[in-house]
Design an enzyme around this catalytic site. Structure first.
Site, short mmCIF file in Angstrom:
data_model
loop_
_atom_site.label_atom_id
_atom_site.label_comp_id
_atom_site.label_asym_id
_atom_site.label_seq_id
_atom_site.Cartn_x
_atom_site.Cartn_y
_atom_site.Cartn_z
N SER A 153 10.70 49.46 11.43
CA SER A 153 11.38 50.71 11.14
C SER A 153 10.46 51.60 10.29
O SER A 153 9.36 51.94 10.73
CB SER A 153 12.71 50.43 10.44
OG SER A 153 13.50 51.58 10.40
N HIS A 162 18.65 48.44 16.75
CA HIS A 162 17.53 48.62 15.83
C HIS A 162 17.14 47.32 15.15
O HIS A 162 15.98 47.13 14.80
CB HIS A 162 17.90 49.66 14.78
CG HIS A 162 16.77 50.05 13.88
ND1 HIS A 162 15.57 50.54 14.37
CD2 HIS A 162 16.63 50.01 12.53
CE1 HIS A 162 14.75 50.79 13.35
NE2 HIS A 162 15.37 50.48 12.24
#
Length: 700
Positions: free
Chosen positions: A556, A671
């Site tokens: 991320s 994610h």
């Protein structure tokens, strides 16, 4: 006078327009914008081709199956600690194993939970639900109506996306409520007002989502009412970064507080006291949030200075002051320069605060005394991290998780009314042989003289001659601290086989509170990347490892960190894994939820920030003539937060330049790559094969 004011407002608009025009021009020259269409047939065909090339290399390595089996066995082990959630007078837990790869939501009694083999009753079987409905449901939690905590809103994600479906569930019957609340898929939030009412933020139709796809309209939804009949009670603005949501706080005395938070920036915004009669604004700083309620006292966490309250403190104010809007904050806990608050939780009549002291865990309990609080320090093991795992307004008992890199996780019961050390009630069995493993903490000196702490985990028999295969990671953003955590599968696959592990506590994170974070926001961000490189050089000077033997990874925002380190310092590493990353920082605001992070990264609409984003953007700074270590870039198709677009475009650019790379895109998992335990094991095994090939060599 009016003419001068007109010029003042006109000039910024002209400059911003110029910056956006320049960005649009850059986009026109970008040959890989087509890869930003996330689910198109052409794009997915490109992904399939890239995956085939990467998997052929990594899965053919004889170590892959061993690594996968080891990672899967640890993730699926039945002797894991079932982390508790104290709800409805029971212990609830969400659990995955071989028989339930997507998981079951279940419950047991408090007394039964403390036994060696608790007897669990299943509430919801996600594998069975997925099979019955033809969807791959991923658990995202539940919110229950206080004080009885019988009715809950269960959050279900299809494939792991941030967007969820909400369904009402009855803990007493163990079933979804027939004809109960059911909110279709959306990025959304819902808070209970009473048994028959919810405050809901969601996609209500055209013009109700921000540019980053978050809801900014709050409506009151009544039981049995169609969504299109819900009454609007609050509206933020389309330009808000993170949307608008309601939160309900309650305590054991029956007090309740409903706050509507308008998150016009990622880190803060306006707060409003809400009742059915209306709402009014609370006079609190942008980065100050109400997080609990105890005995009619509202507990706040703040990352801003607030009157006499320093940033990163825990404060409080009487509930009665909320109705007037003007609040006089009082101090509950203020950390020192090398401390930082990590968690705040409330019990029946106490407040628990977990914090770090030079990145080492600490725990304190606070009880109300007249117009103040009495602090009790609770002893915890040294050189470990401490996280509050569960608390409840029904009692003063809580649970904390205690972690160390080489020390298996322990779950301990806390009596908030005493100074007694937490009592260990469950311990994770060792997942790797830590005999002879050493954990040390050092400091590196960054480019501006700042001391940056980092941890090193040395394997048994390690020789400091610069030859240790070493993995290093960090995050460096969003005021999130990276703390000691049991290595588990990494310990089994890597440390047990003679590899070292390094965690760098660089700026941008929350290891030393908001000042550590603010030091690296927006155009000040280069210090984050300098800190990480400084730690690598310090490792070299201590002869722990060398550039040839050093691999780095992060996901991320940490994936952006890895991309920057690859492009700025290719000479410092021999392996780089870039996970679910941001990489095209010139277009990040137009991809997935990117527009919500302007408060962290800056915006291309601001000339100075645009110039800086161009300067650091990994996608924009790849060079044909530079020798880079071959990176391994992985992402997921279902990621609706960062999106797979960044990783795809970066790989395509490397291919265009004739640069070596590996790319893999998993088709599920969102994610966090959490669709099921097999996916996690697969991602771990692929990454570890990559590191082994780069830092140790091909298998014999």
């Amino acid at each position: 006078m009016m003419r001068h004011l007109a010029l003042v407002f006109w000039l910024p608009a002209l400059v911003a327009g110029t910056a956006l025009a320049q960005t649009a021009s850059m986009a026109d020259k970008d040959p890989y914008i087509w890869l930003e269409e996330k689910d198109g047939a052409k794009q997915l065909a490109w992904v399939k081709q890239e995956n085939a090339r990467t998997l052929a290399r990594l899965e053919s390595d004889p170590r892959y199956r061993t690594y996968y089996d080891e990672a899967f066995a640890i993730a699926a082990a039945t002797d894991r600690i079932p982390m508790p959630e104290q709800t409805n007078g029971r212990i609830l837990n969400f659990w995955r194993d071989v028989d339930h790869p997507q998981g079951v939501w279940r419950w047991t009694t408090h007394s039964n939970y403390l036994g060696a083999s608790p007897k669990w009753t299943t509430l919801l079987d996600l594998d069975a639900l997925s099979k019955a409905e033809g969807k791959k449901w991923v658990w995202k939690g539940a919110t229950c109506l206080q004080p009885d905590e019988r009715l809950c809103l269960v959050q279900l994600s299809e494939g792991g996306e941030d967007a969820v479906e909400l369904r009402e569930f009855d803990l007493a019957t163990g079933k979804f409520v027939e004809g109960g609340f059911r909110l279709p898929k959306s990025k959304q939030g819902a808070s209970w007002v009473d048994r028959d009412s919810l405050l809901v933020s969601r996609d209500w139709g055209e013009g109700t989502l921000t540019a980053s796809s978050y809801p900014f309209v709050v409506k009151l939804v009544k039981r049995g009412q169609a969504l299109d009949q819900a009454r609007e009670v609050f509206r933020g603005e389309p330009g808000d970064q993170l949307g608008t949501y309601a939160r309900t706080l309650a305590d054991a005395s029956g007090n309740r507080l409903i706050v509507i938070e308008r998150r016009n920036t990622f880190f803060g915004g306006e707060k409003f006291f809400w009742t059915p009669a209306g709402s009014h604004k609370l006079c609190v700083p942008a980065r100050t949030f109400a997080t609990g309620l105890v005995g009619g006292r509202v507990i706040f966490e703040t990352s801003d200075t607030w009157a006499d309250i320093p940033a990163d403190a825990v404060a409080w104010a009487p509930l009665a002051e909320m109705s007037g809007g003007k609040i006089t904050p009082r101090i509950l806990f203020a950390p020192t320069a090398r401390q930082a608050v990590q968690g705040v939780a409330t019990t029946k009549d106490h407040v628990l605060v977990s914090y770090t002291d030079n990145v080492r865990g600490r725990l304190a309990s606070f009880s109300a005394t007249g117009d103040g609080w009495r602090e009790r320090t609770l002893p915890v093991p040294e050189n470990m991290s401490v996280a509050i795992a569960s608390s409840t307004e029904r009692s003063n008992e809580a649970y904390v998780a205690i972690n160390g890199f080489a020390t298996p996780t322990a779950l301990a019961a806390v009596d908030a009314t005493t100074t007694t050390a937490p009592l260990t009630v469950k311990s994770l069995p060792a997942r790797f042989d830590a005999t002879g493993v050493k954990v040390e903490q050092f400091e590196a000196t960054s480019t501006d003289g700042t001391k940056v702490p980092y941890f090193v985990v040395l394997p048994r028999g390690a020789k400091l001659d610069g030859t240790l295969p070493t993995l290093m990671t960090a995050y460096g953003g969003f005021e999130l601290a990276r703390l000691p955590t049991y290595l588990g599968a990494t310990g089994k696959i890597w440390t047990e086989r003679g590899g070292a592990f390094v965690l760098a506590n660089i700026r941008g994170g929350g290891e030393f509170g908001p000042k550590w974070h603010d030091a690296g926001r927006k155009t000040k961000r280069q210090v984050i990347y300098d800190d990480f490189a400084a730690v690598a050089r310090d490792l070299f000077s201590r002869r722990v490892t060398s550039a040839k033997k050093l691999g780095i990874y992060g996901g991320s925002n940490g994936g952006l960190l890895m991309g920057v380190e690859l492009t700025q310092h290719p000479e410092l590493w021999n392996a780089v894994t870039i996970q679910v990353p941001l990489l095209d920082m010139v277009r990040y605001e137009r991809i997935a939820a990117g527009a919500s992070w302007v408060d962290e990264y800056g915006s291309v609409s601001v000339p100075e920030e645009c110039a800086f984003l161009e300067k650091i953007s990994p996608y924009r700074n790849l060079k044909r003539e530079v020798v880079y270590p071959e990176p391994y870039i992985w992402t997921t198709t279902k990621d609706d937060r960062v999106g797979p677009q960044h990783a795809r475009k970066f790989a395509a650019r490397m291919k265009e330049y004739g640069l070596p790379y590996l790319f893999y895109e998993d088709t599920a998992g969102g994610h966090s790559g959490d669709a099921d335990i097999a996916q996690g094991a697969r991602l771990q095994a692929l990454q570890m094969v990559y590191f082994s090939r780069r830092l140790i060599g091909t298998a014999q």
